[in-house]
Write a protein that holds these residues in place. Structure first.
Motif, mmCIF file in Angstrom:
data_model
loop_
_atom_site.group_PDB
_atom_site.id
_atom_site.type_symbol
_atom_site.label_atom_id
_atom_site.label_comp_id
_atom_site.label_asym_id
_atom_site.label_seq_id
_atom_site.Cartn_x
_atom_site.Cartn_y
_atom_site.Cartn_z
ATOM 1 N N GLY A 136 0.786 -1.222 0.000
ATOM 2 C CA GLY A 136 0.000 0.000 0.000
ATOM 3 C C GLY A 136 0.818 1.272 0.000
ATOM 4 N N LEU A 137 2.086 1.178 -0.316
ATOM 5 C CA LEU A 137 2.970 2.343 -0.316
ATOM 6 C C LEU A 137 3.053 2.968 -1.707
ATOM 7 N N VAL A 138 1.905 3.222 -2.289
ATOM 8 C CA VAL A 138 1.851 3.706 -3.671
ATOM 9 C C VAL A 138 2.479 5.087 -3.832
ATOM 10 N N PHE A 139 2.536 5.879 -2.780
ATOM 11 C CA PHE A 139 3.133 7.210 -2.876
ATOM 12 C C PHE A 139 4.647 7.153 -3.056
ATOM 13 N N LEU A 140 5.257 5.980 -2.898
ATOM 14 C CA LEU A 140 6.704 5.830 -3.076
ATOM 15 C C LEU A 140 7.086 5.139 -4.388
ATOM 16 N N LEU A 141 6.108 4.745 -5.195
ATOM 17 C CA LEU A 141 6.414 3.938 -6.381
ATOM 18 C C LEU A 141 7.409 4.616 -7.311
ATOM 19 N N ASP A 142 7.165 5.851 -7.692
ATOM 20 C CA ASP A 142 8.032 6.515 -8.674
ATOM 21 C C ASP A 142 9.452 6.715 -8.147
ATOM 22 N N MET A 191 15.062 -4.923 0.187
ATOM 23 C CA MET A 191 14.170 -3.843 0.581
ATOM 24 C C MET A 191 13.577 -4.222 1.931
ATOM 25 N N ARG A 192 13.797 -3.374 2.912
ATOM 26 C CA ARG A 192 13.230 -3.574 4.252
ATOM 27 C C ARG A 192 12.234 -2.462 4.506
ATOM 28 N N VAL A 193 11.016 -2.860 4.854
ATOM 29 C CA VAL A 193 9.965 -1.900 5.182
ATOM 30 C C VAL A 193 9.636 -2.060 6.652
ATOM 31 N N ALA A 201 10.201 3.481 7.892
ATOM 32 C CA ALA A 201 10.922 3.790 6.657
ATOM 33 C C ALA A 201 10.960 2.601 5.703
ATOM 34 N N VAL A 202 11.278 2.927 4.458
ATOM 35 C CA VAL A 202 11.615 1.927 3.447
ATOM 36 C C VAL A 202 13.106 2.086 3.198
ATOM 37 N N ARG A 203 13.842 0.992 3.326
ATOM 38 C CA ARG A 203 15.286 1.026 3.094
ATOM 39 C C ARG A 203 15.596 0.124 1.907
ATOM 40 N N LEU A 204 16.181 0.708 0.872
ATOM 41 C CA LEU A 204 16.602 -0.004 -0.327
ATOM 42 C C LEU A 204 18.115 -0.184 -0.256
ATOM 43 N N MET A 205 18.593 -1.419 -0.473
ATOM 44 C CA MET A 205 20.018 -1.710 -0.364
ATOM 45 C C MET A 205 20.444 -2.572 -1.550
ATOM 46 N N VAL A 206 21.573 -2.226 -2.142
ATOM 47 C CA VAL A 206 22.114 -3.010 -3.251
ATOM 48 C C VAL A 206 23.576 -3.323 -2.945
ATOM 49 N N TRP A 254 22.954 2.189 -0.265
ATOM 50 C CA TRP A 254 21.637 2.141 0.352
ATOM 51 C C TRP A 254 20.957 3.510 0.308
ATOM 52 N N CYS A 255 19.661 3.444 0.517
ATOM 53 C CA CYS A 255 18.839 4.648 0.559
ATOM 54 C C CYS A 255 17.680 4.375 1.507
ATOM 55 N N SER A 256 17.390 5.310 2.372
ATOM 56 C CA SER A 256 16.302 5.168 3.327
ATOM 57 C C SER A 256 15.292 6.290 3.104
ATOM 58 N N LEU A 257 14.022 5.909 2.942
ATOM 59 C CA LEU A 257 12.939 6.867 2.712
ATOM 60 C C LEU A 257 11.947 6.773 3.869
ATOM 61 N N PRO A 258 11.744 7.869 4.586
ATOM 62 C CA PRO A 258 10.829 7.818 5.732
ATOM 63 C C PRO A 258 9.372 7.651 5.299
ATOM 64 N N LEU A 259 8.603 7.007 6.159
ATOM 65 C CA LEU A 259 7.168 6.830 5.921
ATOM 66 C C LEU A 259 6.402 7.782 6.824
ATOM 67 N N SER A 260 6.401 9.039 6.455
ATOM 68 C CA SER A 260 5.629 9.993 7.239
ATOM 69 C C SER A 260 4.846 10.889 6.287
ATOM 70 N N GLN A 261 3.773 11.445 6.789
ATOM 71 C CA GLN A 261 2.935 12.311 5.968
ATOM 72 C C GLN A 261 3.601 13.657 5.731
ATOM 73 N N ASP A 262 4.672 13.960 6.457
ATOM 74 C CA ASP A 262 5.362 15.231 6.288
ATOM 75 C C ASP A 262 6.153 15.267 4.994
ATOM 76 N N CYS A 263 6.428 14.109 4.408
ATOM 77 C CA CYS A 263 7.224 14.045 3.181
ATOM 78 C C CYS A 263 6.345 14.267 1.980
ATOM 79 N N PRO A 264 6.917 14.853 0.914
ATOM 80 C CA PRO A 264 6.124 15.090 -0.304
ATOM 81 C C PRO A 264 5.698 13.812 -0.962
#
Length: 164
Positions: A65-71, A96-98, A102-107, A154-164
């Motif tokens: 359900g994290l459609v706001f992060l797809l792009d 990918m750890r959710v 946050a969502v953390r992407l690691m390669v 790696w990259c970490s993206l927070p899951l908060s409504q404050d983010c665009p």
């Protein structure tokens, strides 16, 4: 932060894990061998694998359900996996750890050395991948980096409504 603050987030998956005593996060991992040579243009099979990794991450985020992060996640995965295939070689692992935060992407790749920032110049066709990842993460209030011990970008993206 409570899970209720995330209206687009499918809390059922994480809540079900916490009720059963399992960890309250979601981990996905994919590993594949790199067919082409380091430093050469991407082999067709490797280019397809980059595409596959993007689609796998998008499908998992959509399921959660994290459609706001797809792009943004799709672009980040594309840059990180392409970089690992082109410059690391050997075997590449995308994780990918959710969590609730946050969502953390690691390669991770099996190459040697460490990514070095370069100034590709305005006409160059490449050389901006890690900068793009950093800017995308920063725009969302996240962060990015490279762990030389594990060869993991790696990259970490927070899951908060404050983010665009």
């Amino acid at each position: 932060m409570s899970i209720a603050a995330l209206p687009l987030f499918n809390a059922r998956a994480l809540d079900a894990m916490s009720r059963t005593g399992r960890r309250t996060d979601d981990l996905m991992e994919c590993t594949f061998p790199v067919e082409g040579a380091v430093g050469e243009p991407l082999a067709d099979v490797d280019a397809r694998r980059v595409s596959h990794m993007r689609r796998i991450v998008v499908a998992r985020l959509r399921y959660l359900g994290l459609v706001f992060l797809l792009d943004v996640a799709e672009q980040i995965v594309s840059e990180l996996v392409t970089n690992a295939v082109k410059h690391g070689g050997g075997e590449v692992t995308l994780s990918m750890r959710v969590t609730r935060a946050a969502v953390r992407l690691m390669v991770r790749d099996s190459g040697s050395g460490q990514p070095q920032p370069i100034d590709p110049g305005p006409e160059a066709e490449g050389g901006r991948g890690l900068l793009i990842v950093h800017l995308l993460a920063d725009e969302r209030g996240g962060e990015s980096g490279f762990d030389p011990k594990t060869r993991t970008a790696w990259c970490s993206l927070p899951l908060s409504q404050d983010c665009p």
